[in-house]
Design a protein around this motif. Sequence first.
Motif, PDB file in Angstrom:
ATOM      1  N   PRO A 107      38.356  39.539  34.631  1.00 22.01           N
ATOM      2  CA  PRO A 107      39.173  39.785  35.828  1.00 22.01           C
ATOM      3  C   PRO A 107      38.591  40.842  36.762  1.00 22.01           C
ATOM      4  N   GLN A 108      37.638  41.638  36.289  1.00 21.57           N
ATOM      5  CA  GLN A 108      37.069  42.695  37.117  1.00 21.57           C
ATOM      6  C   GLN A 108      35.967  42.203  38.056  1.00 21.57           C
ATOM      7  N   ILE A 109      35.545  40.958  37.894  1.00 23.75           N
ATOM      8  CA  ILE A 109      34.485  40.419  38.743  1.00 23.75           C
ATOM      9  C   ILE A 109      35.112  39.896  40.035  1.00 23.75           C
ATOM     10  N   PRO A 110      34.746  40.430  41.173  1.00 25.86           N
ATOM     11  CA  PRO A 110      35.380  39.989  42.424  1.00 25.86           C
ATOM     12  C   PRO A 110      35.040  38.535  42.758  1.00 25.86           C
ATOM     13  N   ALA A 111      35.991  37.848  43.360  1.00 28.49           N
ATOM     14  CA  ALA A 111      35.687  36.538  43.931  1.00 28.49           C
ATOM     15  C   ALA A 111      34.570  36.731  44.952  1.00 28.49           C
ATOM     16  N   GLY A 112      33.625  35.823  44.932  1.00 35.72           N
ATOM     17  CA  GLY A 112      32.451  35.964  45.781  1.00 35.72           C
ATOM     18  C   GLY A 112      31.247  36.499  45.033  1.00 35.72           C
ATOM     19  N   ARG A 113      31.484  37.008  43.822  1.00 39.54           N
ATOM     20  CA  ARG A 113      30.382  37.510  43.001  1.00 39.54           C
ATOM     21  C   ARG A 113      30.311  36.788  41.651  1.00 39.54           C
ATOM     22  N   LEU A 114      31.260  35.907  41.401  1.00 40.75           N
ATOM     23  CA  LEU A 114      31.374  35.212  40.117  1.00 40.75           C
ATOM     24  C   LEU A 114      30.864  33.783  40.224  1.00 40.75           C
ATOM     25  N   MET A 115      30.084  33.379  39.228  1.00 39.61           N
ATOM     26  CA  MET A 115      29.675  31.984  39.092  1.00 39.61           C
ATOM     27  C   MET A 115      29.884  31.566  37.645  1.00 39.61           C
ATOM     28  N   ILE A 116      29.976  30.260  37.403  1.00 40.80           N
ATOM     29  CA  ILE A 116      30.226  29.755  36.061  1.00 40.80           C
ATOM     30  C   ILE A 116      29.078  28.852  35.627  1.00 40.80           C
ATOM     31  N   GLU A 117      28.888  28.788  34.312  1.00 42.24           N
ATOM     32  CA  GLU A 117      27.754  28.042  33.771  1.00 42.24           C
ATOM     33  C   GLU A 117      28.023  27.663  32.321  1.00 42.24           C
ATOM     34  N   THR A 118      27.291  26.665  31.852  1.00 37.44           N
ATOM     35  CA  THR A 118      27.404  26.285  30.437  1.00 37.44           C
ATOM     36  C   THR A 118      26.290  26.877  29.596  1.00 37.44           C
ATOM     37  N   ASP A 119      25.096  27.073  30.162  1.00 30.54           N
ATOM     38  CA  ASP A 119      23.887  27.413  29.404  1.00 30.54           C
ATOM     39  C   ASP A 119      23.609  26.348  28.351  1.00 30.54           C
ATOM     40  N   ILE A 161      35.432  25.609  30.364  1.00 34.74           N
ATOM     41  CA  ILE A 161      35.078  27.011  30.595  1.00 34.74           C
ATOM     42  C   ILE A 161      35.794  27.531  31.834  1.00 34.74           C
ATOM     43  N   ALA A 162      35.816  26.717  32.883  1.00 33.05           N
ATOM     44  CA  ALA A 162      36.475  27.127  34.117  1.00 33.05           C
ATOM     45  C   ALA A 162      37.959  27.403  33.895  1.00 33.05           C
ATOM     46  N   ALA A 163      38.607  26.547  33.121  1.00 33.05           N
ATOM     47  CA  ALA A 163      40.033  26.737  32.862  1.00 33.05           C
ATOM     48  C   ALA A 163      40.277  28.042  32.107  1.00 33.05           C
ATOM     49  N   THR A 164      39.394  28.362  31.169  1.00 32.05           N
ATOM     50  CA  THR A 164      39.529  29.612  30.424  1.00 32.05           C
ATOM     51  C   THR A 164      39.334  30.816  31.332  1.00 32.05           C
ATOM     52  N   VAL A 165      38.306  30.766  32.161  1.00 32.83           N
ATOM     53  CA  VAL A 165      38.029  31.876  33.082  1.00 32.83           C
ATOM     54  C   VAL A 165      39.193  32.063  34.051  1.00 32.83           C
ATOM     55  N   ALA A 166      39.716  30.959  34.575  1.00 30.46           N
ATOM     56  CA  ALA A 166      40.839  31.044  35.509  1.00 30.46           C
ATOM     57  C   ALA A 166      42.050  31.690  34.846  1.00 30.46           C
ATOM     58  N   ALA A 167      42.354  31.280  33.619  1.00 30.59           N
ATOM     59  CA  ALA A 167      43.500  31.850  32.909  1.00 30.59           C
ATOM     60  C   ALA A 167      43.312  33.345  32.679  1.00 30.59           C
ATOM     61  N   LEU A 168      42.100  33.755  32.317  1.00 28.28           N
ATOM     62  CA  LEU A 168      41.831  35.172  32.088  1.00 28.28           C
ATOM     63  C   LEU A 168      42.006  35.990  33.366  1.00 28.28           C
ATOM     64  N   ARG A 169      41.716  35.362  34.502  1.00 29.93           N
ATOM     65  CA  ARG A 169      41.800  36.058  35.788  1.00 29.93           C
ATOM     66  C   ARG A 169      43.196  35.953  36.403  1.00 29.93           C
ATOM     67  N   GLY A 170      44.066  35.171  35.792  1.00 28.97           N
ATOM     68  CA  GLY A 170      45.405  35.023  36.335  1.00 28.97           C
ATOM     69  C   GLY A 170      45.439  34.261  37.638  1.00 28.97           C
ATOM     70  N   LEU A 186      37.811  27.461  41.114  1.00 30.92           N
ATOM     71  CA  LEU A 186      36.749  26.519  41.454  1.00 30.92           C
ATOM     72  C   LEU A 186      36.392  26.603  42.939  1.00 30.92           C
ATOM     73  N   ALA A 187      37.372  26.889  43.780  1.00 33.27           N
ATOM     74  CA  ALA A 187      37.083  26.995  45.209  1.00 33.27           C
ATOM     75  C   ALA A 187      36.136  28.152  45.489  1.00 33.27           C
ATOM     76  N   HIS A 188      36.420  29.326  44.899  1.00 28.06           N
ATOM     77  CA  HIS A 188      35.545  30.457  45.246  1.00 28.06           C
ATOM     78  C   HIS A 188      34.232  30.429  44.476  1.00 28.06           C
ATOM     79  N   THR A 189      34.208  29.958  43.221  1.00 33.37           N
ATOM     80  CA  THR A 189      32.930  29.895  42.511  1.00 33.37           C
ATOM     81  C   THR A 189      32.026  28.830  43.128  1.00 33.37           C
ATOM     82  N   ARG A 190      32.619  27.733  43.582  1.00 33.04           N
ATOM     83  CA  ARG A 190      31.831  26.687  44.245  1.00 33.04           C
ATOM     84  C   ARG A 190      31.190  27.233  45.518  1.00 33.04           C
ATOM     85  N   ALA A 191      31.998  27.879  46.354  1.00 31.11           N
ATOM     86  CA  ALA A 191      31.476  28.411  47.607  1.00 31.11           C
ATOM     87  C   ALA A 191      30.401  29.474  47.349  1.00 31.11           C
ATOM     88  N   THR A 192      30.635  30.323  46.355  1.00 33.70           N
ATOM     89  CA  THR A 192      29.670  31.363  46.025  1.00 33.70           C
ATOM     90  C   THR A 192      28.351  30.763  45.563  1.00 33.70           C
TER      91      THR A 192
END
Length: 264
Positions: free
Chosen positions: A192-204, A230-239, A246-252
């Motif tokens: 939750p401490q990662i600002p929107a606009g600085r966060l991206m998601i990945e599987t590795d 993974i996205a659903a988990t991250v979203a839940a953690l961030r509230g 997905l909108a902000h990680t996609r744009a970022t």
Amino acid sequence: MIDIGLNLTNPQFAPDRDAVMQRACDAGLEAVILTGTDLDDSQAAAELAICWPGFAWCTAGLHPHDARHWDAASAARLRTLAAPPQVVAIGECGLDFNRDFSPRPQQEAAFVAQLQLAVELGKPVFLHCRDAHARFVTLLGPYLSQLPGAVLHCFTGTADELAECLALGLHIGITGWVCDERRGEALRALVPQIPAGRLMIETDAPYLLPRDLSPKPKSRRNEPAFLPHIAATVAALRGESCAALLAHTRATSRAFFRLDEVMS
């Protein structure tokens, strides 16, 4: 959604790469960034990216595990490998003092050389750091003002390390590590401490199969089709809603890798 870290050249994908990519599309992914981890792998990633125009791009670089092979010929070859338009970042590069598969001085030399190349070519960097934060920041710092961007892929560091990375302007890549209630507990608290606009998601993928995925694939192989989990988990953690995440990680991700410029 965009998977910014997919090791599609890994031999685990050799039998069914086309099917893997089709499942990624079916799962709602609009783009993937194929990771180059050594010079041969980077060439293979660039060749694979051509097979899925408008969907796959790649990086080109030398992972710190293989830094012992870095020399002047490596630098010349990487400059050539990084030139095609489908290559949108330099890396995976950085430091790994956890396994020390390459001597630390060679890791540092290869890292700095790749930072210099990224500056020369005007491309962002796709970074790796494990148990080497202080030295990583020391080497990276002088180049940050000259780079178009830098993302620390598969972040698993501490709160202090995250704060310093964000203060330096780095983007942060989050993987299915957050789906592991054991190893990922500390990271889950930091997401939750990662600002929107600085966060991206990945599987590795094929690594880091989400521990709480159900049903688990028999092969235990991760793949990009699992990014929605993974996205659903991250979203839940961030509230926040999954749609908002997905909108902000996609744009970022599109802006960071300049995907729209590459397509034009």
